[in-house]
Design a protein around this motif. Structure first.
Motif, mmCIF file in Angstrom:
data_model
loop_
_atom_site.group_PDB
_atom_site.id
_atom_site.type_symbol
_atom_site.label_atom_id
_atom_site.label_comp_id
_atom_site.label_asym_id
_atom_site.label_seq_id
_atom_site.Cartn_x
_atom_site.Cartn_y
_atom_site.Cartn_z
ATOM 1 N N ARG A 104 -13.610 74.259 -6.541
ATOM 2 C CA ARG A 104 -13.071 75.178 -5.549
ATOM 3 C C ARG A 104 -13.528 74.754 -4.163
ATOM 4 O O ARG A 104 -14.699 74.424 -3.959
ATOM 5 C CB ARG A 104 -13.560 76.594 -5.867
ATOM 6 N N ARG A 105 -12.624 74.783 -3.189
ATOM 7 C CA ARG A 105 -12.941 74.362 -1.824
ATOM 8 C C ARG A 105 -12.707 75.523 -0.857
ATOM 9 O O ARG A 105 -11.618 76.126 -0.841
ATOM 10 C CB ARG A 105 -12.070 73.176 -1.405
ATOM 11 N N VAL A 106 -13.744 75.844 -0.054
ATOM 12 C CA VAL A 106 -13.643 76.903 0.948
ATOM 13 C C VAL A 106 -14.230 76.385 2.255
ATOM 14 O O VAL A 106 -14.993 75.409 2.274
ATOM 15 C CB VAL A 106 -14.386 78.189 0.513
ATOM 16 N N LEU A 107 -13.875 77.038 3.349
ATOM 17 C CA LEU A 107 -14.444 76.707 4.641
ATOM 18 C C LEU A 107 -15.782 77.413 4.831
ATOM 19 O O LEU A 107 -15.952 78.554 4.396
ATOM 20 C CB LEU A 107 -13.494 77.125 5.768
ATOM 21 N N VAL A 108 -16.711 76.723 5.488
ATOM 22 C CA VAL A 108 -18.004 77.325 5.823
ATOM 23 C C VAL A 108 -18.277 77.091 7.303
ATOM 24 O O VAL A 108 -18.226 75.948 7.778
ATOM 25 C CB VAL A 108 -19.149 76.736 4.986
ATOM 26 N N ASP A 109 -18.516 78.183 8.034
ATOM 27 C CA ASP A 109 -18.975 78.084 9.422
ATOM 28 C C ASP A 109 -20.486 77.879 9.353
ATOM 29 O O ASP A 109 -21.245 78.811 9.119
ATOM 30 C CB ASP A 109 -18.618 79.361 10.184
ATOM 31 N N LEU A 110 -20.915 76.622 9.558
ATOM 32 C CA LEU A 110 -22.327 76.289 9.382
ATOM 33 C C LEU A 110 -23.210 76.797 10.510
ATOM 34 O O LEU A 110 -24.414 76.956 10.337
ATOM 35 C CB LEU A 110 -22.486 74.768 9.260
ATOM 36 N N GLY A 111 -22.637 77.033 11.696
ATOM 37 C CA GLY A 111 -23.432 77.490 12.825
ATOM 38 C C GLY A 111 -23.110 76.706 14.079
ATOM 39 O O GLY A 111 -22.079 76.021 14.161
ATOM 40 N N PHE A 112 -24.000 76.761 15.042
ATOM 41 C CA PHE A 112 -23.774 76.237 16.390
ATOM 42 C C PHE A 112 -24.724 75.074 16.667
ATOM 43 O O PHE A 112 -25.916 75.142 16.369
ATOM 44 C CB PHE A 112 -24.017 77.368 17.392
ATOM 45 N N ILE A 113 -24.165 74.013 17.245
ATOM 46 C CA ILE A 113 -24.989 72.899 17.721
ATOM 47 C C ILE A 113 -24.730 72.695 19.205
ATOM 48 O O ILE A 113 -23.618 72.910 19.693
ATOM 49 C CB ILE A 113 -24.693 71.583 16.963
ATOM 50 N N LEU A 114 -25.754 72.298 19.932
ATOM 51 C CA LEU A 114 -25.609 72.010 21.345
ATOM 52 C C LEU A 114 -24.779 70.745 21.554
ATOM 53 O O LEU A 114 -24.693 69.873 20.675
ATOM 54 C CB LEU A 114 -26.980 71.850 22.002
ATOM 55 N N GLU A 115 -24.197 70.659 22.730
ATOM 56 C CA GLU A 115 -23.361 69.509 23.083
ATOM 57 C C GLU A 115 -24.091 68.191 22.851
ATOM 58 O O GLU A 115 -23.538 67.244 22.270
ATOM 59 C CB GLU A 115 -22.940 69.627 24.552
ATOM 60 N N GLU A 116 -25.366 68.110 23.273
ATOM 61 C CA GLU A 116 -26.093 66.841 23.155
ATOM 62 C C GLU A 116 -26.443 66.479 21.709
ATOM 63 O O GLU A 116 -26.798 65.335 21.417
ATOM 64 C CB GLU A 116 -27.379 66.874 23.983
ATOM 65 N N ASN A 117 -26.349 67.451 20.795
ATOM 66 C CA ASN A 117 -26.668 67.170 19.394
ATOM 67 C C ASN A 117 -25.431 66.887 18.543
ATOM 68 O O ASN A 117 -25.540 66.697 17.328
ATOM 69 C CB ASN A 117 -27.430 68.349 18.780
ATOM 70 N N ARG A 118 -24.279 66.836 19.183
ATOM 71 C CA ARG A 118 -23.049 66.647 18.414
ATOM 72 C C ARG A 118 -23.002 65.287 17.721
ATOM 73 O O ARG A 118 -22.389 65.145 16.660
ATOM 74 C CB ARG A 118 -21.829 66.812 19.330
ATOM 75 N N ASP A 157 -9.041 78.998 13.795
ATOM 76 C CA ASP A 157 -7.731 79.355 13.260
ATOM 77 C C ASP A 157 -7.763 79.055 11.764
ATOM 78 O O ASP A 157 -7.735 77.893 11.355
ATOM 79 C CB ASP A 157 -6.625 78.567 13.958
ATOM 80 N N LEU A 158 -7.841 80.088 10.953
ATOM 81 C CA LEU A 158 -8.078 79.916 9.521
ATOM 82 C C LEU A 158 -6.981 79.092 8.852
ATOM 83 O O LEU A 158 -7.269 78.174 8.069
ATOM 84 C CB LEU A 158 -8.202 81.284 8.849
ATOM 85 N N ASP A 159 -5.743 79.397 9.148
ATOM 86 C CA ASP A 159 -4.644 78.699 8.479
ATOM 87 C C ASP A 159 -4.634 77.214 8.832
ATOM 88 O O ASP A 159 -4.502 76.350 7.954
ATOM 89 C CB ASP A 159 -3.307 79.346 8.851
ATOM 90 N N LEU A 160 -4.761 76.900 10.118
ATOM 91 C CA LEU A 160 -4.732 75.502 10.538
ATOM 92 C C LEU A 160 -5.948 74.737 10.021
ATOM 93 O O LEU A 160 -5.835 73.587 9.583
ATOM 94 C CB LEU A 160 -4.663 75.418 12.062
ATOM 95 N N MET A 161 -7.115 75.364 10.061
ATOM 96 C CA MET A 161 -8.325 74.679 9.612
ATOM 97 C C MET A 161 -8.323 74.455 8.103
ATOM 98 O O MET A 161 -8.736 73.394 7.619
ATOM 99 C CB MET A 161 -9.564 75.469 10.026
ATOM 100 N N SER A 162 -7.859 75.437 7.347
ATOM 101 C CA SER A 162 -7.820 75.263 5.899
ATOM 102 C C SER A 162 -6.822 74.179 5.517
ATOM 103 O O SER A 162 -7.056 73.423 4.564
ATOM 104 C CB SER A 162 -7.475 76.584 5.212
ATOM 105 N N ALA A 163 -5.717 74.074 6.278
ATOM 106 C CA ALA A 163 -4.762 72.997 6.005
ATOM 107 C C ALA A 163 -5.356 71.641 6.372
ATOM 108 O O ALA A 163 -5.190 70.657 5.636
ATOM 109 C CB ALA A 163 -3.471 73.247 6.785
#
Length: 222
Positions: A104-118, A157-163
């Motif tokens: 099964r595959r689902v989306l996970v919002d892991l959290g926030f990273i700073l710009e310099e850590n991308r 955007d849930l639909d676009l991201m899941s696609a």
């Protein structure tokens, strides 16, 4: 009827009408406050409940903010949503696909990273996540198209991201991740509730409006 009284009728009607509109806007905000408070209390109860396994089927109304626990493998491809945290700085929400041992595959919002850590290494491999089920759709007419070249999204955007990540149309906003991820700010879901401030603003404007109306009528009478 004297001339001064006739001249006062128009400003009086205008003043009372404007004040009535402002007062009604304040009362409407109080009703919104009651609705939002009840909604937040319901969501808080769901979020603080002990985590359960992710149900096989989910109802966006019944299961909104359901506290779940899920284990799986993070995919290498992620969606980065441009945002910022006050007093922290600009950065990105990392949205990843998590695949369970059952496939099964689902989306996970892991959290926030700073710009310099991308550019730092992203979390990968097997993880255990607790979080809340969420169905975000934050785009509107003013949201820019995602930058495919740089993988920058401007809203969830849930639909676009899941696609794009080939997952079910459901997202889990992480509250804990095991093993923990360096340079990551976990952001539990929350809802702002500013309706009391809005109501006070409208009532204050009504008071000022009546005061200005009274001053104008006094000057006309003089």
């Amino acid at each position: 009827m004297s001339l001064s009284l006739r001249r006062m009728i128009g400003p009086l009607i205008f003043g009372l009408g404007g004040a009535a509109i402002l007062v009604n806007l304040g009362l409407w905000q109080l009703s919104r406050l009651e609705w939002k408070t009840a909604l937040i209390n319901t969501e808080s109860a769901r979020m603080s409940a002990p985590p359960v396994s992710l149900p096989a089927t989910l109802d966006p109304l019944k299961d909104h903010f359901l506290h779940v626990e899920i284990t799986g493998t993070l995919g290498a491809e992620m969606a980065d949503v441009l945002t910022s945290i006050p007093q922290v700085g600009p950065g990105y929400k990392m949205i990843a696909a998590l695949e369970t041992p059952q496939g099964r595959r689902v989306l996970v919002d892991l959290g926030f990273i700073l710009e310099e850590n991308r550019v730092a290494p992203r979390p990968s491999g097997s993880v255990s996540v607790t979080g809340n089920v969420f169905w975000p759709n934050e785009t509107d007419w003013f949201t820019p198209e995602m930058d495919q070249t740089r993988n920058i999204w401007f809203a969830r955007d849930l639909d676009l991201m899941s696609a794009a990540l080939q997952t079910e149309p459901v997202m889990i906003v992480a509250r804990t991740i095991t093993p923990p991820v360096a340079n990551l700010y976990l952001r539990p879901s929350d809802r702002p509730n500013n309706h009391l401030n809005y109501a006070i603003t409208w009532f204050s404007l009504a008071f000022v409006w009546l005061g200005m109306t009274g001053l104008l009528l006094w000057r006309i009478r003089r």
